[in-house]
Design a protein around this motif. Structure first.
Motif, PDB file in Angstrom:
ATOM      1  N   LYS A  71      34.654  10.946  63.142  1.00 41.42           N
ATOM      2  CA  LYS A  71      33.853  11.027  64.168  1.00 41.42           C
ATOM      3  C   LYS A  71      32.070  11.612  64.207  1.00 41.42           C
ATOM      4  CE  LYS A  71      32.077   8.961  68.858  1.00 41.42           C
ATOM      5  NZ  LYS A  71      31.743   9.357  69.865  1.00 41.42           N
ATOM      6  N   LEU A  72      31.614  10.865  63.828  1.00 37.55           N
ATOM      7  CA  LEU A  72      30.383  11.464  62.896  1.00 37.55           C
ATOM      8  C   LEU A  72      29.888  11.852  64.556  1.00 37.55           C
ATOM      9  CD1 LEU A  72      28.932   8.982  60.208  1.00 37.55           C
ATOM     10  CD2 LEU A  72      30.517  11.602  59.646  1.00 37.55           C
ATOM     11  N   PHE A  73      28.798  13.179  64.963  1.00 38.68           N
ATOM     12  CA  PHE A  73      27.994  13.508  65.796  1.00 38.68           C
ATOM     13  C   PHE A  73      27.029  13.819  65.546  1.00 38.68           C
ATOM     14  CE2 PHE A  73      32.130  13.585  67.721  1.00 38.68           C
ATOM     15  CZ  PHE A  73      32.423  12.992  68.652  1.00 38.68           C
ATOM     16  N   VAL A  74      25.628  13.371  65.765  1.00 40.22           N
ATOM     17  CA  VAL A  74      24.429  13.215  65.425  1.00 40.22           C
ATOM     18  C   VAL A  74      23.627  13.994  66.751  1.00 40.22           C
ATOM     19  CG1 VAL A  74      24.332  11.244  63.867  1.00 40.22           C
ATOM     20  CG2 VAL A  74      23.097  10.936  66.687  1.00 40.22           C
ATOM     21  N   LYS A  75      24.244  14.993  67.857  1.00 43.69           N
ATOM     22  CA  LYS A  75      23.485  15.558  68.204  1.00 43.69           C
ATOM     23  C   LYS A  75      23.369  16.683  67.409  1.00 43.69           C
ATOM     24  CE  LYS A  75      22.757  17.224  73.064  1.00 43.69           C
ATOM     25  NZ  LYS A  75      23.312  17.280  74.196  1.00 43.69           N
ATOM     26  N   ARG A  76      22.924  18.174  67.416  1.00 39.38           N
ATOM     27  CA  ARG A  76      22.859  18.977  66.508  1.00 39.38           C
ATOM     28  C   ARG A  76      24.024  19.875  67.555  1.00 39.38           C
ATOM     29  NH1 ARG A  76      20.746  18.933  61.691  1.00 39.38           N
ATOM     30  NH2 ARG A  76      19.300  16.990  61.149  1.00 39.38           N
ATOM     31  N   LYS A  77      24.903  20.890  67.428  1.00 40.14           N
ATOM     32  CA  LYS A  77      25.386  21.870  67.725  1.00 40.14           C
ATOM     33  C   LYS A  77      25.338  23.093  67.324  1.00 40.14           C
ATOM     34  CE  LYS A  77      26.983  18.707  71.647  1.00 40.14           C
ATOM     35  NZ  LYS A  77      28.313  18.385  72.705  1.00 40.14           N
ATOM     36  N   SER A  78      25.551  24.199  68.199  1.00 32.46           N
ATOM     37  CA  SER A  78      26.113  24.912  67.093  1.00 32.46           C
ATOM     38  C   SER A  78      27.692  25.044  66.504  1.00 32.46           C
ATOM     39  CB  SER A  78      25.802  26.530  67.745  1.00 32.46           C
ATOM     40  OG  SER A  78      27.028  26.369  69.379  1.00 32.46           O
ATOM     41  N   LEU A  79      28.202  25.716  65.994  1.00 32.78           N
ATOM     42  CA  LEU A  79      29.371  25.887  65.666  1.00 32.78           C
ATOM     43  C   LEU A  79      30.809  26.265  67.480  1.00 32.78           C
ATOM     44  CD1 LEU A  79      32.453  26.237  63.772  1.00 32.78           C
ATOM     45  CD2 LEU A  79      31.495  29.099  63.740  1.00 32.78           C
ATOM     46  N   ASP A  80      30.520  26.511  67.697  1.00 36.91           N
ATOM     47  CA  ASP A  80      31.056  26.633  69.518  1.00 36.91           C
ATOM     48  C   ASP A  80      31.189  25.730  69.798  1.00 36.91           C
ATOM     49  OD1 ASP A  80      32.039  29.201  68.277  1.00 36.91           O
ATOM     50  OD2 ASP A  80      30.968  30.737  69.592  1.00 36.91           O
ATOM     51  N   ASP A  81      29.197  24.959  70.542  1.00 38.74           N
ATOM     52  CA  ASP A  81      30.204  24.005  70.996  1.00 38.74           C
ATOM     53  C   ASP A  81      30.261  22.816  70.358  1.00 38.74           C
ATOM     54  OD1 ASP A  81      27.768  25.164  72.702  1.00 38.74           O
ATOM     55  OD2 ASP A  81      26.545  24.492  72.565  1.00 38.74           O
ATOM     56  N   ALA A  82      30.083  22.365  68.624  1.00 37.54           N
ATOM     57  CA  ALA A  82      30.694  21.759  67.900  1.00 37.54           C
ATOM     58  C   ALA A  82      32.438  21.535  68.239  1.00 37.54           C
ATOM     59  CB  ALA A  82      29.953  21.569  66.714  1.00 37.54           C
ATOM     60  N   ARG A  83      32.582  22.510  68.389  1.00 35.77           N
ATOM     61  CA  ARG A  83      34.338  22.862  67.784  1.00 35.77           C
ATOM     62  C   ARG A  83      34.743  23.037  69.478  1.00 35.77           C
ATOM     63  NH1 ARG A  83      34.745  29.175  65.588  1.00 35.77           N
ATOM     64  NH2 ARG A  83      35.601  28.072  64.003  1.00 35.77           N
ATOM     65  N   ARG A  84      33.708  23.255  71.081  1.00 33.81           N
ATOM     66  CA  ARG A  84      34.407  22.183  72.261  1.00 33.81           C
ATOM     67  C   ARG A  84      34.494  20.848  72.473  1.00 33.81           C
ATOM     68  NH1 ARG A  84      32.008  27.892  73.788  1.00 33.81           N
ATOM     69  NH2 ARG A  84      30.494  26.729  73.770  1.00 33.81           N
ATOM     70  N   SER A  85      33.467  20.431  71.816  1.00 31.60           N
ATOM     71  CA  SER A  85      32.997  19.185  70.797  1.00 31.60           C
ATOM     72  C   SER A  85      33.804  18.203  71.132  1.00 31.60           C
ATOM     73  CB  SER A  85      31.644  18.673  71.274  1.00 31.60           C
ATOM     74  OG  SER A  85      31.425  17.575  71.271  1.00 31.60           O
ATOM     75  N   CYS A  86      34.925  18.145  70.134  1.00 30.96           N
ATOM     76  CA  CYS A  86      35.504  18.075  69.250  1.00 30.96           C
ATOM     77  C   CYS A  86      37.325  18.171  70.289  1.00 30.96           C
ATOM     78  CB  CYS A  86      35.814  18.732  67.640  1.00 30.96           C
ATOM     79  SG  CYS A  86      34.913  18.535  66.680  1.00 30.96           S
ATOM     80  N   SER A  87      37.349  19.665  70.463  1.00 35.23           N
ATOM     81  CA  SER A  87      38.506  19.563  71.259  1.00 35.23           C
ATOM     82  C   SER A  87      38.614  18.907  72.830  1.00 35.23           C
ATOM     83  CB  SER A  87      38.676  20.940  71.184  1.00 35.23           C
ATOM     84  OG  SER A  87      37.415  21.694  72.745  1.00 35.23           O
ATOM     85  N   GLN A  88      37.716  18.694  73.535  1.00 36.31           N
ATOM     86  CA  GLN A  88      37.582  17.903  74.266  1.00 36.31           C
ATOM     87  C   GLN A  88      37.914  16.076  74.540  1.00 36.31           C
ATOM     88  OE1 GLN A  88      33.301  17.427  75.615  1.00 36.31           O
ATOM     89  NE2 GLN A  88      33.695  18.949  76.400  1.00 36.31           N
ATOM     90  N   THR A 117      23.530  16.701  56.566  1.00 35.05           N
ATOM     91  CA  THR A 117      24.220  18.128  56.032  1.00 35.05           C
ATOM     92  C   THR A 117      24.802  17.548  57.700  1.00 35.05           C
ATOM     93  OG1 THR A 117      23.056  20.014  56.990  1.00 35.05           O
ATOM     94  CG2 THR A 117      23.171  19.119  54.814  1.00 35.05           C
ATOM     95  N   TYR A 118      25.654  17.736  57.621  1.00 36.82           N
ATOM     96  CA  TYR A 118      27.252  17.738  58.652  1.00 36.82           C
ATOM     97  C   TYR A 118      27.738  19.309  58.402  1.00 36.82           C
ATOM     98  CZ  TYR A 118      26.237  13.386  59.679  1.00 36.82           C
ATOM     99  OH  TYR A 118      25.209  11.486  60.120  1.00 36.82           O
ATOM    100  N   LEU A 119      28.422  19.380  59.653  1.00 32.35           N
ATOM    101  CA  LEU A 119      28.625  21.380  60.015  1.00 32.35           C
ATOM    102  C   LEU A 119      30.563  20.914  59.722  1.00 32.35           C
ATOM    103  CD1 LEU A 119      29.301  23.945  60.997  1.00 32.35           C
ATOM    104  CD2 LEU A 119      29.386  23.296  62.864  1.00 32.35           C
ATOM    105  N   ILE A 120      31.147  20.825  58.794  1.00 29.31           N
ATOM    106  CA  ILE A 120      32.227  20.808  58.577  1.00 29.31           C
ATOM    107  C   ILE A 120      33.779  22.083  58.947  1.00 29.31           C
ATOM    108  CG2 ILE A 120      32.168  19.665  56.842  1.00 29.31           C
ATOM    109  CD1 ILE A 120      32.894  21.466  55.331  1.00 29.31           C
ATOM    110  N   GLY A 121      34.906  21.733  59.772  1.00 26.03           N
ATOM    111  CA  GLY A 121      35.667  22.946  59.883  1.00 26.03           C
ATOM    112  C   GLY A 121      36.405  24.111  58.850  1.00 26.03           C
ATOM    113  N   LEU A 122      34.430  24.623  58.187  1.00 27.93           N
ATOM    114  CA  LEU A 122      35.399  25.532  57.025  1.00 27.93           C
ATOM    115  C   LEU A 122      34.166  26.925  57.252  1.00 27.93           C
ATOM    116  CD1 LEU A 122      36.555  26.593  54.800  1.00 27.93           C
ATOM    117  CD2 LEU A 122      35.282  25.193  54.009  1.00 27.93           C
TER     118      LEU A 122
END
Length: 123
Positions: free
Chosen positions: A11-28, A57-62
């Protein structure tokens, strides 16, 4: 979007978030930031994003957050397959995250500031 060849949903998320917030969003949703640890997955994700006509660009899990210069995937594994752009990673201490460029399917290390991001979940 279900990527059959890779046995995962992304799933692509276009609302920009920091690394920690993106991780939290995915884990939900019991997901994680996407792990592009094979050429197949890297290509599948690139093809999907390319089809959306999005060139951002998109943040990935690396990241190399824990140890500068040692990039580790969200699943805790070291990098085996990589698709870095020329001169990347450039070992800048302010760049601990990695973003994916859908136009080239290549990776750049980048600051962990607000970015669009991709979550993955196995099926």
């Amino acid at each position: 979007m279900r990527l059959n060849r890779s046995n995962l949903c992304i799933k692509l998320f276009v609302k920009r978030k920091s690394l920690d917030d993106a991780r939290r969003s995915c884990s939900q949703t019991s997901a994680r930031l996407v792990v592009l640890d094979t050429e197949e997955k890297n290509t599948d994700v690139g093809e999907y994003i390319k089809g959306t006509k999005d060139t951002a660009t998109y943040l990935i899990g690396l990241t190399d957050v824990k140890e500068e210069g040692r990039f580790v995937w969200e699943n805790g594994k070291d990098v085996v397959f990589s698709n870095w752009y020329n001169s990347q990673p450039d070992d800048n201490t302010g760049k601990n995250c990695v973003v994916f460029f859908p136009t080239t399917y290549q990776w750049y290390n980048y600051p962990c500031t607000d970015q669009k991001y991709i979550c993955e979940k196995r099926f």
